[in-house]
Write a protein that holds these residues in place. Structure first.
Motif, PDB file in Angstrom:
ATOM      1  N   UNK A  53     -68.002 -17.382  -1.563  1.00 23.33           N
ATOM      2  CA  UNK A  53     -66.737 -17.110  -0.869  1.00 23.33           C
ATOM      3  C   UNK A  53     -65.638 -17.944  -1.499  1.00 23.33           C
ATOM      4  N   UNK A  54     -65.084 -17.434  -2.579  1.00 22.65           N
ATOM      5  CA  UNK A  54     -64.075 -18.222  -3.278  1.00 22.65           C
ATOM      6  C   UNK A  54     -62.789 -18.336  -2.471  1.00 22.65           C
ATOM      7  N   UNK A  55     -62.495 -17.328  -1.639  1.00 23.43           N
ATOM      8  CA  UNK A  55     -61.274 -17.407  -0.851  1.00 23.43           C
ATOM      9  C   UNK A  55     -61.430 -18.348   0.338  1.00 23.43           C
ATOM     10  N   UNK A  56     -62.648 -18.735   0.661  1.00 27.79           N
ATOM     11  CA  UNK A  56     -62.887 -19.622   1.792  1.00 27.79           C
ATOM     12  C   UNK A  56     -62.971 -21.089   1.374  1.00 27.79           C
ATOM     13  N   UNK A  57     -63.024 -21.338   0.060  1.00 22.92           N
ATOM     14  CA  UNK A  57     -63.111 -22.724  -0.403  1.00 22.92           C
ATOM     15  C   UNK A  57     -61.816 -23.457  -0.149  1.00 22.92           C
ATOM     16  N   UNK A  58     -61.938 -24.696   0.256  1.00 17.87           N
ATOM     17  CA  UNK A  58     -60.770 -25.546   0.455  1.00 17.87           C
ATOM     18  C   UNK A  58     -60.579 -26.393  -0.795  1.00 17.87           C
ATOM     19  N   UNK A  59     -59.366 -26.465  -1.291  1.00 15.68           N
ATOM     20  CA  UNK A  59     -59.167 -27.350  -2.437  1.00 15.68           C
ATOM     21  C   UNK A  59     -59.366 -28.804  -2.001  1.00 15.68           C
ATOM     22  N   UNK A  60     -60.223 -29.491  -2.699  1.00 12.40           N
ATOM     23  CA  UNK A  60     -60.487 -30.880  -2.328  1.00 12.40           C
ATOM     24  C   UNK A  60     -59.797 -31.806  -3.332  1.00 12.40           C
ATOM     25  N   UNK A  61     -59.285 -32.873  -2.814  1.00  9.80           N
ATOM     26  CA  UNK A  61     -58.663 -33.871  -3.676  1.00  9.80           C
ATOM     27  C   UNK A  61     -59.633 -35.039  -3.830  1.00  9.80           C
ATOM     28  N   UNK A  62     -59.725 -35.584  -5.016  1.00 14.18           N
ATOM     29  CA  UNK A  62     -60.627 -36.710  -5.221  1.00 14.18           C
ATOM     30  C   UNK A  62     -60.222 -37.904  -4.358  1.00 14.18           C
ATOM     31  N   UNK A  63     -61.222 -38.665  -3.931  1.00 14.38           N
ATOM     32  CA  UNK A  63     -60.933 -39.834  -3.090  1.00 14.38           C
ATOM     33  C   UNK A  63     -60.182 -40.912  -3.847  1.00 14.38           C
ATOM     34  N   UNK A  64     -60.373 -40.953  -5.160  1.00 21.70           N
ATOM     35  CA  UNK A  64     -59.731 -42.011  -5.941  1.00 21.70           C
ATOM     36  C   UNK A  64     -58.418 -41.548  -6.578  1.00 21.70           C
ATOM     37  N   UNK A  65     -57.874 -40.420  -6.134  1.00 13.33           N
ATOM     38  CA  UNK A  65     -56.606 -39.948  -6.667  1.00 13.33           C
ATOM     39  C   UNK A  65     -55.483 -40.905  -6.258  1.00 13.33           C
ATOM     40  N   UNK A  66     -54.579 -41.151  -7.200  1.00 14.19           N
ATOM     41  CA  UNK A  66     -53.482 -42.069  -6.928  1.00 14.19           C
ATOM     42  C   UNK A  66     -52.529 -41.471  -5.901  1.00 14.19           C
ATOM     43  N   UNK A  67     -52.082 -42.307  -4.977  1.00 11.32           N
ATOM     44  CA  UNK A  67     -51.062 -41.858  -4.031  1.00 11.32           C
ATOM     45  C   UNK A  67     -49.721 -41.814  -4.758  1.00 11.32           C
ATOM     46  N   UNK A  68     -48.739 -41.229  -4.123  1.00  8.44           N
ATOM     47  CA  UNK A  68     -47.418 -41.127  -4.759  1.00  8.44           C
ATOM     48  C   UNK A  68     -46.823 -42.518  -5.011  1.00  8.44           C
ATOM     49  N   UNK A  69     -47.060 -43.450  -4.092  1.00  8.87           N
ATOM     50  CA  UNK A  69     -46.555 -44.812  -4.278  1.00  8.87           C
ATOM     51  C   UNK A  69     -47.239 -45.485  -5.474  1.00  8.87           C
ATOM     52  N   UNK A  70     -48.544 -45.271  -5.617  1.00  2.23           N
ATOM     53  CA  UNK A  70     -49.271 -45.846  -6.749  1.00  2.23           C
ATOM     54  C   UNK A  70     -48.812 -45.218  -8.065  1.00  2.23           C
ATOM     55  N   UNK A  71     -48.551 -43.916  -8.041  1.00  4.57           N
ATOM     56  CA  UNK A  71     -48.045 -43.250  -9.250  1.00  4.57           C
ATOM     57  C   UNK A  71     -46.699 -43.829  -9.662  1.00  4.57           C
ATOM     58  N   UNK A  72     -45.825 -44.006  -8.700  1.00  4.62           N
ATOM     59  CA  UNK A  72     -44.500 -44.546  -9.010  1.00  4.62           C
ATOM     60  C   UNK A  72     -44.601 -45.988  -9.518  1.00  4.62           C
ATOM     61  N   UNK A  73     -45.508 -46.764  -8.924  1.00  7.75           N
ATOM     62  CA  UNK A  73     -45.692 -48.149  -9.375  1.00  7.75           C
ATOM     63  C   UNK A  73     -46.222 -48.180 -10.814  1.00  7.75           C
ATOM     64  N   UNK A  74     -47.145 -47.266 -11.131  1.00  8.91           N
ATOM     65  CA  UNK A  74     -47.695 -47.220 -12.485  1.00  8.91           C
ATOM     66  C   UNK A  74     -46.619 -46.796 -13.482  1.00  8.91           C
ATOM     67  N   UNK A  75     -45.816 -45.804 -13.131  1.00  8.47           N
ATOM     68  CA  UNK A  75     -44.736 -45.379 -14.032  1.00  8.47           C
ATOM     69  C   UNK A  75     -43.690 -46.479 -14.205  1.00  8.47           C
ATOM     70  N   UNK A  76     -43.429 -47.208 -13.120  1.00  8.50           N
ATOM     71  CA  UNK A  76     -42.487 -48.322 -13.205  1.00  8.50           C
ATOM     72  C   UNK A  76     -43.016 -49.396 -14.155  1.00  8.50           C
ATOM     73  N   UNK A  77     -44.323 -49.646 -14.077  1.00 10.68           N
ATOM     74  CA  UNK A  77     -44.948 -50.621 -14.966  1.00 10.68           C
ATOM     75  C   UNK A  77     -44.876 -50.136 -16.419  1.00 10.68           C
ATOM     76  N   UNK A  78     -45.155 -48.847 -16.648  1.00  8.94           N
ATOM     77  CA  UNK A  78     -45.107 -48.307 -18.005  1.00  8.94           C
ATOM     78  C   UNK A  78     -43.710 -48.428 -18.612  1.00  8.94           C
ATOM     79  N   UNK A  79     -42.691 -48.302 -17.779  1.00  7.27           N
ATOM     80  CA  UNK A  79     -41.321 -48.349 -18.271  1.00  7.27           C
ATOM     81  C   UNK A  79     -40.684 -49.722 -18.133  1.00  7.27           C
TER      82      UNK A  79
END
Length: 150
Positions: A53-79
């Protein structure tokens, strides 16, 4: 993927061929199927068709995915001023020497690619147009270079 009605027709033909004296393996090979596939089709639960049932599958997000705040902090560090000219392959070890961990090297590369920053990070001169030097041709001796000692 073979449709259910086609499966049922092929199973009927294979069963008829085997009743007439053919062997399963040869009959399956003749139509381009493996014996194992036909055995799977003969199971009772296979009669209901494709159960995925491909239409019944829920998209799952990985537990270790970066939050938006963590993404912004990482980009701030890179720049940041300290790391603005370095690639993540050099940033991660320097952070490790300081005892800090922001994200993995591949995650930093992914963040840079997503934000359009995956280019040369060093300050370099813009490329300049170069032209070939003028070709000099001598038609007689010592025409181009004067004699030394005179």
């Amino acid at each position: 993927m073979i449709a259910l009605d086609m499966r049922l027709q092929l199973l009927a033909l294979l069963t008829e061929a085997c009743k007439a004296g053919a062997r399963w393996a040869r009959a399956c090979a003749q139509i381009g199927l493996s014996v194992r596939t036909v055995q799977r089709w003969q199971r009772p639960q296979a009669c209901s068709g494709d159960l995925r049932a491909s239409d019944q599958r829920k998209p799952c997000t990985p537990r270790n995915q970066l939050s938006e705040a963590e993404r912004m902090a990482a980009l701030e560090l890179l720049n940041s001023e300290e790391f603005k000219n370095l690639p993540p392959s050099q940033i991660v070890p320097r952070l490790a020497d300081q005892g800090r961990y922001v994200a993995s090297e591949s995650t930093l590369y992914r963040l840079m690619r997503q934000s359009g920053q995956l280019t040369h990070r060093r300050l370099e001169r813009a490329p300049q147009k170069r032209s070939k030097p003028r070709a000099l041709a001598a038609v007689k001796p010592d025409q181009i270079y004067p004699k030394s000692g005179s």
